[in-house]
Scaffold this active site. Structure first.
Site, PDB file in Angstrom:
ATOM      1  N   SER A  72       0.802  -1.058  -0.138  1.00  0.00           N
ATOM      2  CA  SER A  72      -0.029   0.015   0.020  1.00  0.00           C
ATOM      3  C   SER A  72       0.759   1.231  -0.058  1.00  0.00           C
ATOM      4  O   SER A  72       0.442   2.247  -0.794  1.00  0.00           O
ATOM      5  CB  SER A  72      -1.021   0.006   1.249  1.00  0.00           C
ATOM      6  OG  SER A  72      -1.686  -1.041   1.156  1.00  0.00           O
ATOM      7  N   LYS A  92      -9.886  -5.125  11.144  1.00  0.00           N
ATOM      8  CA  LYS A  92     -10.985  -4.718  10.338  1.00  0.00           C
ATOM      9  C   LYS A  92     -12.299  -4.635  11.019  1.00  0.00           C
ATOM     10  O   LYS A  92     -13.305  -3.971  10.694  1.00  0.00           O
ATOM     11  CB  LYS A  92     -11.030  -5.585   9.079  1.00  0.00           C
ATOM     12  CG  LYS A  92     -10.018  -5.189   7.891  1.00  0.00           C
ATOM     13  CD  LYS A  92     -10.277  -5.976   6.821  1.00  0.00           C
ATOM     14  CE  LYS A  92      -8.783  -5.668   5.725  1.00  0.00           C
ATOM     15  NZ  LYS A  92      -9.292  -6.511   4.586  1.00  0.00           N
ATOM     16  N   GLY A 144     -12.491 -13.333   7.696  1.00  0.00           N
ATOM     17  CA  GLY A 144     -12.570 -11.984   7.190  1.00  0.00           C
ATOM     18  C   GLY A 144     -13.111 -11.526   5.699  1.00  0.00           C
ATOM     19  O   GLY A 144     -13.935 -10.679   5.383  1.00  0.00           O
TER      20      GLY A 144
HETATM   21  P1  ATR Z   1      -9.191 -13.751   6.335  1.00  0.00           P
HETATM   22  O1  ATR Z   1      -9.397 -12.450   6.870  1.00  0.00           O
HETATM   23  O2  ATR Z   1      -7.776 -13.399   5.563  1.00  0.00           O
HETATM   24  O3  ATR Z   1     -10.105 -14.233   5.379  1.00  0.00           O
HETATM   25  P2  ATR Z   1      -9.386 -15.465   8.514  1.00  0.00           P
HETATM   26  O4  ATR Z   1     -10.471 -14.728   8.860  1.00  0.00           O
HETATM   27  O5  ATR Z   1      -8.280 -16.044   9.298  1.00  0.00           O
HETATM   28  O6  ATR Z   1      -8.441 -14.689   7.446  1.00  0.00           O
HETATM   29  O7  ATR Z   1     -10.035 -16.690   7.452  1.00  0.00           O
HETATM   30  C1  ATR Z   1      -9.365 -17.635   7.176  1.00  0.00           C
HETATM   31  C2  ATR Z   1     -10.097 -18.373   5.931  1.00  0.00           C
HETATM   32  O8  ATR Z   1      -9.159 -19.446   5.583  1.00  0.00           O
HETATM   33  C3  ATR Z   1     -11.077 -19.513   7.123  1.00  0.00           C
HETATM   34  O9  ATR Z   1     -12.276 -19.606   6.153  1.00  0.00           O
HETATM   35  C4  ATR Z   1     -10.413 -20.752   7.445  1.00  0.00           C
HETATM   36  O10 ATR Z   1     -11.159 -21.648   7.761  1.00  0.00           O
HETATM   37  P3  ATR Z   1     -11.451 -21.885   9.355  1.00  0.00           P
HETATM   38  O11 ATR Z   1     -12.831 -20.846   9.333  1.00  0.00           O
HETATM   39  O12 ATR Z   1     -12.112 -23.310   9.409  1.00  0.00           O
HETATM   40  O13 ATR Z   1     -10.504 -21.489  10.213  1.00  0.00           O
HETATM   41  C5  ATR Z   1      -9.759 -20.793   6.111  1.00  0.00           C
HETATM   42  N1  ATR Z   1      -8.444 -21.659   6.070  1.00  0.00           N
HETATM   43  C6  ATR Z   1      -7.328 -21.572   6.653  1.00  0.00           C
HETATM   44  N2  ATR Z   1      -6.521 -22.380   6.801  1.00  0.00           N
HETATM   45  C7  ATR Z   1      -7.225 -23.554   6.055  1.00  0.00           C
HETATM   46  C8  ATR Z   1      -6.832 -24.975   5.764  1.00  0.00           C
HETATM   47  N3  ATR Z   1      -5.634 -25.219   6.067  1.00  0.00           N
HETATM   48  N4  ATR Z   1      -7.744 -25.605   5.210  1.00  0.00           N
HETATM   49  C9  ATR Z   1      -9.070 -24.953   4.972  1.00  0.00           C
HETATM   50  N5  ATR Z   1      -9.401 -23.793   5.314  1.00  0.00           N
HETATM   51  C10 ATR Z   1      -8.508 -23.072   5.598  1.00  0.00           C
END
Ligand code: ATR
Length: 502
Positions: A252, A299, A364
């Site tokens: 950014s 956020k 998020g």
């Molecule tokens: P962001 O704000 O970038 O979306 P987040 O709120 O931490 O980050 O969300 C991460 C997303 O990636 C979630 O949907 C998470 O699944 P969970 O709700 O079950 O935690 C998903 N995610 C992260 N690692 C994952 C993995 N190894 N396999 C499947 N889903 C994953």
């Protein structure tokens, strides 16, 4: 009042190594600091030659371990080295050090006399490596006992509040004969906004040797000049920024600062790292921040600090853009609109009417995306590892939901006109798709799906590569990121963003 100078801190093992760096960065620096505590033993005997070799004003520093340096040999040895380095600057050495750094407690009258005799200014320094320094105004006064001393206070802040206090204290000062630094990643505003602290100079390090002083989080002089336009920052410069934690990598600043320059705006965009979102607002008030971007993990929590939010923020439940207007803080969300613009460009669709859309993930980012899909009249199903989160998100927008796994393969097939990948699973993955880096590894592409992955590092994620091989059109999250930034720029400045070839 003059702008702060840019000093390149030299932590090479030899004078020649340091000289190479001076030559490399000469066009962007004003001063070089020879950190003689990093020199090899035999090189230390030649210190006094350095100012002539370097051909620009030099600072001599021999920092002890207790002050964050490498010098371990005791005060007697240090005194001798200083004496050798400073006292033979006669005709054979036309040039001597313009500055020498003596710590607060290092008071050797004969050395001070030598400095005075050769016109070498003393930087009288205090370093606190494990916490903030209070009573800064008073400390500065007591440090400066003669007019040829420049007091310097450098401390490691515990939080952004400590940085705010530094700016508040600097407001009292009416000259630029001091150096105030908050070190470490939290302290970035004190380095970029040196002019607002009325600092005499700011320290930088060459990327080649940055790891020697990694805990200080120096900028490199090129970034300071080219990304932050340091030399044009003055007391009147408008400040914008980005907050998040740990906010390690962000593109950014380049995006926003490039546009300020293109429009000849006296503005700068700086990292305002903070673990607590609540600490950002007092700093913003103190230094007159007009707007800032908000990223992970603030956020949602930022909402509690805003005076007003637009309808999109209210519905998404997250804000990525804060703007100050007449003393109040307004919240906007450009993640959803940046995504919408990028998705429509990618698909060539006018909207998602009649389309079945799979949203992979329910974190998020997925919230802003689900909102955009709803606004575009798409019919979606949210697939997530944690079913409860999929349900909460889906119910908010009247979508279907399902667990993310092989059992959902038929449902995914039904919602596969557009597949939007929002999880972090393919991030930084370089190997071909498998169960560990592809969240829909169980799904076989027909070749008709349009696949949008919001990840942009790597440029092609494993799932994108697999989809592409099957004949699908694919897109990563780069344009989304770009467009959300462009819209922030417009909200901050009231001016449309053009493509400036950052
Ligand atoms: P962001 O704000 O970038 O979306 P987040 O709120 O931490 O980050 O969300 C991460 C997303 O990636 C979630 O949907 C998470 O699944 P969970 O709700 O079950 O935690 C998903 N995610 C992260 N690692 C994952 C993995 N190894 N396999 C499947 N889903 C994953």
């Amino acid at each position: 009042m003059d702008r702060p100078l840019i000093c390149l801190t030299l932590t090479g093992k030899t004078l020649l190594e340091n000289l190479t760096l001076v030559n490399k960065y000469r066009s962007v620096i004003d001063v070089a600091e020879l950190r003689a505590d990093f020199l090899d033993d035999d090189e230390r005997l030649l210190i006094r030659k350095f100012p002539l070799m370097a051909g620009l004003p030099c600072i001599l520093t021999l920092r002890r371990v207790v002050d964050g340096g490498q010098f371990r040999e005791g005060e007697a040895a240090r005194t001798v080295l200083f004496a050798r380095a400073l006292s033979f600057a006669g005709e054979e050495n036309a040039k001597t050090f313009d500055y020498v750094d003596f710590e607060e407690d290092f008071r050797v009258p004969s050395l001070q006399d030598v400095a005075l005799a050769f016109g070498t200014k003393i930087i009288r320094s205090v370093h606190c490596m494990d916490g903030p320094v209070s009573n800064i105004t008073e400390r500065l006064r007591s440090l400066r006992t003669t007019s040829y001393e420049i007091p310097k206070i450098a401390f490691m802040p515990h939080s952004l509040s400590d940085v705010t206090k530094l700016f508040a204290e600097a407001e009292q000062m009416n000259d630029n004969n001091h150096i105030l630094i908050a070190m470490g990643p939290l302290g970035a505003p004190s380095r970029i906004l040196s002019a607002k602290l009325k600092n005499y100079l700011t320290f930088t390090s060459a990327p080649e040797l940055a790891s020697n002083v990694g805990n200080l989080a120096h900028f490199d002089p090129i970034t300071l000049n080219e990304t932050y336009h340091f030399k044009t920052i003055d007391r009147d410069t408008d400040v914008f920024g980005i907050t998040g934690w740990p906010l390690n990598a962000t593109s950014s600043p380049v995006l926003h600062n490039t546009a300020y320059r293109a429009h000849n705006m006296n503005a700068v965009y700086v990292p305002l790292r903070s673990e607590k979102i609540g600490d950002v607002f007092p700093l913003a008030r103190q230094i007159g921040v007009k707007g800032f971007s908000v990223t992970i993990p603030h956020k949602e929590s930022v909402l509690g600090y805003l005076d007003s939010v637009d309808e999109h923020v209210a519905e998404i439940g997250a804000c990525n853009t804060v703007v100050e207007k007449d003393g109040s803080w307004y919240g906007y969300n450009t993640d959803w609109s940046g995504f919408k613009r990028s998705l429509l460009e990618f698909t060539g669709f006018k909207n998602l009417r009649g389309k079945r859309v799979a949203i992979i993930g329910a974190g998020g980012a997925a919230h802003a995306i689900a909102y955009a899909v709803k606004k575009l009249h798409g019919n979606a199903c949210v697939f997530n590892r944690t079913l409860g989160k999929a349900r909460a998100l889906a119910e908010k927008f009247g979508f279907k939901y399902a667990p993310l796994g092989p059992d959902s393969v038929h449902l995914l097939k039904r919602y596969s006109d557009v597949i939007i990948q929002t999880t972090s699973k393919g991030m930084n993955a370089s190997l071909p798709a498998d169960e560990s880096n592809d969240p829909i590894y169980f799904y076989e592409f027909s070749g008709k799906e349009k696949v949008f992955d919001i990840v942009y590092v790597p440029e092609t994620t494993p799932v994108m590569a697999r989809a592409s091989q099957a004949g699908c059109k694919v897109c990563n999250g780069y344009e989304m990121l770009k467009y959300q930034g462009w819209e922030q720029f417009a909200l901050f400045t009231g001016v449309e963003y053009n493509d400036y070839n950052e």
